[in-house]
Design an enzyme around this catalytic site. Structure first.
Site, PDB file in Angstrom:
ATOM      1  N   HIS A  31       0.846  -1.216   0.000  1.00  0.00           N
ATOM      2  CA  HIS A  31       0.000   0.000   0.000  1.00  0.00           C
ATOM      3  C   HIS A  31       0.871   1.252   0.000  1.00  0.00           C
ATOM      4  O   HIS A  31       0.428   2.322  -0.398  1.00  0.00           O
ATOM      5  CB  HIS A  31      -0.868   0.048   1.269  1.00  0.00           C
ATOM      6  CG  HIS A  31      -1.623  -1.218   1.532  1.00  0.00           C
ATOM      7  ND1 HIS A  31      -2.688  -1.602   0.761  1.00  0.00           N
ATOM      8  CD2 HIS A  31      -1.447  -2.194   2.463  1.00  0.00           C
ATOM      9  CE1 HIS A  31      -3.150  -2.752   1.233  1.00  0.00           C
ATOM     10  NE2 HIS A  31      -2.423  -3.134   2.253  1.00  0.00           N
ATOM     11  N   HIS A  63       5.560   6.499   6.631  1.00  0.00           N
ATOM     12  CA  HIS A  63       5.219   6.023   5.297  1.00  0.00           C
ATOM     13  C   HIS A  63       4.729   7.234   4.505  1.00  0.00           C
ATOM     14  O   HIS A  63       4.560   8.321   5.071  1.00  0.00           O
ATOM     15  CB  HIS A  63       4.128   4.936   5.370  1.00  0.00           C
ATOM     16  CG  HIS A  63       2.874   5.456   5.936  1.00  0.00           C
ATOM     17  ND1 HIS A  63       2.604   5.474   7.304  1.00  0.00           N
ATOM     18  CD2 HIS A  63       1.821   6.065   5.350  1.00  0.00           C
ATOM     19  CE1 HIS A  63       1.445   6.043   7.512  1.00  0.00           C
ATOM     20  NE2 HIS A  63       0.951   6.421   6.342  1.00  0.00           N
ATOM     21  N   HIS A  90       2.270   8.841   0.980  1.00  0.00           N
ATOM     22  CA  HIS A  90       1.187   8.719  -0.013  1.00  0.00           C
ATOM     23  C   HIS A  90       1.592   9.648  -1.151  1.00  0.00           C
ATOM     24  O   HIS A  90       2.166  10.720  -0.903  1.00  0.00           O
ATOM     25  CB  HIS A  90      -0.148   9.167   0.594  1.00  0.00           C
ATOM     26  CG  HIS A  90      -0.497   8.437   1.861  1.00  0.00           C
ATOM     27  ND1 HIS A  90      -1.338   7.348   1.879  1.00  0.00           N
ATOM     28  CD2 HIS A  90      -0.094   8.626   3.144  1.00  0.00           C
ATOM     29  CE1 HIS A  90      -1.460   6.913   3.129  1.00  0.00           C
ATOM     30  NE2 HIS A  90      -0.707   7.662   3.918  1.00  0.00           N
ATOM     31  N   HIS A 130       3.699  10.652   6.503  1.00  0.00           N
ATOM     32  CA  HIS A 130       3.107  10.461   7.835  1.00  0.00           C
ATOM     33  C   HIS A 130       4.111   9.802   8.761  1.00  0.00           C
ATOM     34  O   HIS A 130       4.637   8.729   8.444  1.00  0.00           O
ATOM     35  CB  HIS A 130       1.853   9.575   7.728  1.00  0.00           C
ATOM     36  CG  HIS A 130       0.730  10.247   7.006  1.00  0.00           C
ATOM     37  ND1 HIS A 130      -0.278   9.567   6.361  1.00  0.00           N
ATOM     38  CD2 HIS A 130       0.465  11.563   6.816  1.00  0.00           C
ATOM     39  CE1 HIS A 130      -1.126  10.432   5.821  1.00  0.00           C
ATOM     40  NE2 HIS A 130      -0.694  11.646   6.084  1.00  0.00           N
ATOM     41  N   THR A 162      -6.056   6.675   7.777  1.00  0.00           N
ATOM     42  CA  THR A 162      -6.599   6.848   6.420  1.00  0.00           C
ATOM     43  C   THR A 162      -6.548   5.525   5.663  1.00  0.00           C
ATOM     44  O   THR A 162      -6.739   5.487   4.442  1.00  0.00           O
ATOM     45  CB  THR A 162      -5.807   7.906   5.621  1.00  0.00           C
ATOM     46  OG1 THR A 162      -4.484   7.408   5.384  1.00  0.00           O
ATOM     47  CG2 THR A 162      -5.757   9.230   6.363  1.00  0.00           C
TER      48      THR A 162
HETATM   49  N1  LIG Z   1      -0.680  -1.348   6.055  1.00  0.00           N
HETATM   50  C1  LIG Z   1      -0.659  -0.006   6.178  1.00  0.00           C
HETATM   51  N2  LIG Z   1      -0.904   0.669   7.305  1.00  0.00           N
HETATM   52  C2  LIG Z   1      -0.832   2.012   7.092  1.00  0.00           C
HETATM   53  C3  LIG Z   1      -1.084   2.953   8.180  1.00  0.00           C
HETATM   54  C4  LIG Z   1      -0.953   2.542   9.515  1.00  0.00           C
HETATM   55  C5  LIG Z   1      -1.191   3.471  10.524  1.00  0.00           C
HETATM   56  C6  LIG Z   1      -1.560   4.787  10.187  1.00  0.00           C
HETATM   57 CL1  LIG Z   1      -1.826   5.944  11.454  1.00  0.00          CL
HETATM   58  C7  LIG Z   1      -1.710   5.159   8.846  1.00  0.00           C
HETATM   59  S1  LIG Z   1      -2.140   6.776   8.373  1.00  0.00           S
HETATM   60  N3  LIG Z   1      -2.204   6.871   6.793  1.00  0.00           N
HETATM   61  O1  LIG Z   1      -3.446   7.092   8.941  1.00  0.00           O
HETATM   62  O2  LIG Z   1      -1.064   7.633   8.884  1.00  0.00           O
HETATM   63  C8  LIG Z   1      -1.472   4.252   7.847  1.00  0.00           C
HETATM   64  C9  LIG Z   1      -0.526   2.387   5.802  1.00  0.00           C
HETATM   65  S2  LIG Z   1      -0.326   1.005   4.840  1.00  0.00           S
HETATM   66 ZN   LIG Z   2      -0.594   7.617   5.925  1.00  0.00          ZN
END
Ligand SMILES: Nc1nc(-c2ccc(Cl)c(S(N)(=O)=O)c2)cs1
Ligand SMILES: [Zn+2]
Length: 258
Positions: free
Chosen positions: A69, A96, A98, A121, A199
């Site tokens: 992802h 990570h 986006h 993030h 998200t």
């Molecule tokens: N397997 C995956 N988990 C995430 C993830 C995990 C925790 C969080 Cl807090 C988030 S986000 N986009 O809200 O910051 C994304 C992405 S891809």
């Molecule tokens: Zn994120």
């Protein structure tokens, strides 16, 4: 199986995975993320002071993983944040990103309708147990703008991408300090704050969001590496990009600003 797994719209078109409007868990509830932030309507809150970042300047070798992802860097809890209007200190667990291939639709949050090339993030979790689940997680969100300025702090991560093209591949990222990837600290005084969700499924409504006003600058070539080196699938048929959840309704929530 792939049919029941969640995915982004760009993937749902060509496979039988579940796109954003079919996400389950808390994903169809009313305190969701991301949102468009109308900066003029954000209420100034003087309790939203500066953050104190600890361990953000440590140069560490870290593991980056293509998790199907996004690209995720594990932060092994050696970094933490306090202040910034947060009730207690939070420990960093992972970062990570986006992104898109276009420079104006790769961020999850938007500011006055403006979307950016990417959004990074840094995910933190509360150090101690607490009953208030609404702020179990603190995410620091950095918008990313693309220009002709090379971001040296991003280079180790950019170079790692070509080693993890397929889901479930991991590699080591050479010494990077989180601070080197961010705008200079004195520019991190201005941020927006609201309560929302992950998200990604299950979209748990347990996130206290911080969206910094100052974007990270990345060189165009660094930005393009993400959509040119990473794939959603093991056959490398679908480039990883547009891993961006659609905007969610603010509803009765108030956005605050430092
Ligand atoms: N397997 C995956 N988990 C995430 C993830 C995990 C925790 C969080 Cl807090 C988030 S986000 N986009 O809200 O910051 C994304 C992405 S891809
Ligand atoms: Zn994120």
């Amino acid at each position: 199986a792939a049919d029941s797994h969640w995915c982004y719209e760009i993937q749902a078109k060509n496979s039988n995975c579940h796109g954003p409007d079919q996400w389950t868990g808390d994903c169809q509830k009313s305190h969701q993320s991301p949102i468009n932030i109308v900066t003029a309507k954000a209420k100034v809150n003087h309790d939203l002071g500066q953050f104190s970042f600890s361990g953000y300047n440590k140069k560490e070798k870290r593991t980056a993983t293509n998790n199907g992802h996004s690209v995720m860097v594990l932060l092994g809890s050696e970094a933490s944040i306090a202040g910034g209007g947060l009730d207690v200190p939070y420990q960093a667990t992972q970062l990570h990103l986006h992104w898109s291939q276009e420079q104006d639709r790769g961020s999850e949050h938007s500011l006055d309708g403006e979307r950016f090339a990417m959004e990074m993030h840094i995910v933190h979790v509360k150090q101690e147990k607490s009953n208030d689940a609404r702020n179990k997680i603190a995410v620091l969100a950095f918008l990313v703008e693309v220009g002709d300025q090379v971001n040296k702090g991003f280079q180790p991560l950019v170079e790692a991408l070509s080693h993890i093209p397929k889901p479930d591949m991991s590699t080591t990222v050479n010494e990077t300090s989180l601070l080197d990837m961010l705008p200079e600290e004195k520019k991190l005084r201005h941020y927006f704050r609201y309560l929302g969700s992950l998200t990604t499924p299950n979209c748990d409504e347990t996130v206290v969001w911080t969206v910094f006003q100052e974007p990270i600058q990345l060189h165009k070539d660094q930005f393009l590496e993400f959509s040119q080196k990473l794939y959603y699938d093991k056959n490398k048929t679908l480039a990883m990009k547009d891993n961006v959840r659609p905007l969610q309704r603010l509803g009765a929530r108030q956005v605050h600003r430092s």
